[in-house]
Design a protein around this motif. Sequence first.
Motif, PDB file in Angstrom:
ATOM      1  N   ARG A  62    -121.309  36.362 -54.598  1.00 37.41           N
ATOM      2  CA  ARG A  62    -122.612  37.441 -53.399  1.00 37.41           C
ATOM      3  C   ARG A  62    -122.005  38.886 -53.896  1.00 37.41           C
ATOM      4  O   ARG A  62    -122.849  39.146 -54.471  1.00 37.41           O
ATOM      5  CB  ARG A  62    -122.412  37.082 -51.924  1.00 37.41           C
ATOM      6  N   SER A  63    -120.826  38.040 -54.583  1.00 30.67           N
ATOM      7  CA  SER A  63    -120.367  39.984 -54.306  1.00 30.67           C
ATOM      8  C   SER A  63    -120.562  40.077 -56.195  1.00 30.67           C
ATOM      9  O   SER A  63    -120.321  40.884 -56.383  1.00 30.67           O
ATOM     10  CB  SER A  63    -118.352  39.449 -54.116  1.00 30.67           C
ATOM     11  N   MET A  64    -120.430  39.335 -57.032  1.00 28.02           N
ATOM     12  CA  MET A  64    -120.877  39.223 -58.578  1.00 28.02           C
ATOM     13  C   MET A  64    -122.220  39.603 -58.649  1.00 28.02           C
ATOM     14  O   MET A  64    -122.928  40.194 -59.674  1.00 28.02           O
ATOM     15  CB  MET A  64    -120.062  37.566 -59.099  1.00 28.02           C
ATOM     16  N   GLN A  65    -123.419  39.157 -57.489  1.00 28.98           N
ATOM     17  CA  GLN A  65    -124.428  39.696 -57.962  1.00 28.98           C
ATOM     18  C   GLN A  65    -124.758  41.031 -57.645  1.00 28.98           C
ATOM     19  O   GLN A  65    -125.578  41.558 -58.253  1.00 28.98           O
ATOM     20  CB  GLN A  65    -125.373  38.652 -56.804  1.00 28.98           C
ATOM     21  N   VAL A  66    -123.914  41.330 -56.527  1.00 27.54           N
ATOM     22  CA  VAL A  66    -124.152  43.337 -55.491  1.00 27.54           C
ATOM     23  C   VAL A  66    -122.869  43.849 -56.953  1.00 27.54           C
ATOM     24  O   VAL A  66    -123.951  44.720 -57.168  1.00 27.54           O
ATOM     25  CB  VAL A  66    -123.345  42.829 -54.380  1.00 27.54           C
ATOM     26  N   GLY A  67    -122.217  43.088 -57.724  1.00 27.13           N
ATOM     27  CA  GLY A  67    -121.384  44.609 -58.412  1.00 27.13           C
ATOM     28  C   GLY A  67    -122.685  44.355 -59.619  1.00 27.13           C
ATOM     29  O   GLY A  67    -122.609  45.440 -60.588  1.00 27.13           O
ATOM     30  N   GLN A  68    -122.819  43.044 -60.262  1.00 27.47           N
ATOM     31  CA  GLN A  68    -124.405  43.409 -60.977  1.00 27.47           C
ATOM     32  C   GLN A  68    -125.212  44.827 -60.798  1.00 27.47           C
ATOM     33  O   GLN A  68    -125.470  45.808 -61.534  1.00 27.47           O
ATOM     34  CB  GLN A  68    -125.116  42.367 -61.342  1.00 27.47           C
ATOM     35  N   TYR A  69    -125.654  44.506 -59.660  1.00 28.53           N
ATOM     36  CA  TYR A  69    -126.140  45.608 -59.422  1.00 28.53           C
ATOM     37  C   TYR A  69    -126.256  46.409 -59.095  1.00 28.53           C
ATOM     38  O   TYR A  69    -126.893  47.420 -59.266  1.00 28.53           O
ATOM     39  CB  TYR A  69    -126.937  44.682 -57.957  1.00 28.53           C
ATOM     40  N   LEU A  70    -125.129  46.976 -58.536  1.00 29.00           N
ATOM     41  CA  LEU A  70    -124.247  47.724 -58.730  1.00 29.00           C
ATOM     42  C   LEU A  70    -124.391  48.572 -60.332  1.00 29.00           C
ATOM     43  O   LEU A  70    -124.653  50.016 -60.292  1.00 29.00           O
ATOM     44  CB  LEU A  70    -122.822  48.331 -57.889  1.00 29.00           C
ATOM     45  N   GLU A  71    -123.906  47.723 -61.233  1.00 28.38           N
ATOM     46  CA  GLU A  71    -123.324  48.444 -62.496  1.00 28.38           C
ATOM     47  C   GLU A  71    -124.937  48.366 -62.980  1.00 28.38           C
ATOM     48  O   GLU A  71    -124.413  49.527 -64.130  1.00 28.38           O
ATOM     49  CB  GLU A  71    -122.936  47.383 -63.001  1.00 28.38           C
ATOM     50  N   GLN A  72    -125.671  47.795 -63.205  1.00 26.43           N
ATOM     51  CA  GLN A  72    -126.928  48.388 -63.834  1.00 26.43           C
ATOM     52  C   GLN A  72    -127.574  49.305 -62.943  1.00 26.43           C
ATOM     53  O   GLN A  72    -128.429  49.963 -63.750  1.00 26.43           O
ATOM     54  CB  GLN A  72    -127.493  46.878 -63.940  1.00 26.43           C
ATOM     55  N   ALA A  73    -127.942  49.716 -61.794  1.00 27.77           N
ATOM     56  CA  ALA A  73    -129.120  50.292 -61.210  1.00 27.77           C
ATOM     57  C   ALA A  73    -128.021  51.198 -60.643  1.00 27.77           C
ATOM     58  O   ALA A  73    -128.918  52.356 -60.709  1.00 27.77           O
ATOM     59  CB  ALA A  73    -129.381  50.070 -59.871  1.00 27.77           C
ATOM     60  N   GLN A  74    -126.900  51.625 -60.926  1.00 27.40           N
ATOM     61  CA  GLN A  74    -125.933  53.064 -60.406  1.00 27.40           C
ATOM     62  C   GLN A  74    -125.316  53.484 -61.375  1.00 27.40           C
ATOM     63  O   GLN A  74    -124.402  54.000 -60.936  1.00 27.40           O
ATOM     64  CB  GLN A  74    -125.792  52.209 -58.784  1.00 27.40           C
ATOM     65  N   GLY A  75    -124.760  52.122 -62.261  1.00 28.73           N
ATOM     66  CA  GLY A  75    -123.771  52.874 -63.316  1.00 28.73           C
ATOM     67  C   GLY A  75    -122.209  52.739 -62.714  1.00 28.73           C
ATOM     68  O   GLY A  75    -121.629  53.827 -63.226  1.00 28.73           O
TER      69      GLY A  75
END
Length: 96
Positions: A62-75
């Motif tokens: 789950r942390s990997m999924q949230v991390g990917q979101y933070l990188e892609q959507a928030q930079g």
Amino acid sequence: MRNVRVTEVPADVQLIDVRENDEWAAGHARGAVHIPMSEFTSRLDEVDTTREVYVICKAGGRSMQVGQYLEQAQGANVINVEGGTDAWVAAGLPTD
């Protein structure tokens, strides 16, 4: 996104625990901030994306999924904590 072992997480970093409430209540890494994955997008303003964001869950998925979101959507500059809270406890690191 890079990954680090639990023993490589520096003190005083922004550590976000994305597990759900019952998991958090059972124990969590000392100093972590609790933002469950199910509430993450609505509580995004609680994350300082100008700093490195370490993300932890139970085992790392789950942390990997949230991390990917933070990188892609928030930079954001995200670091995933491999092995999650299970590895944190197994390593004998401080918990609350």
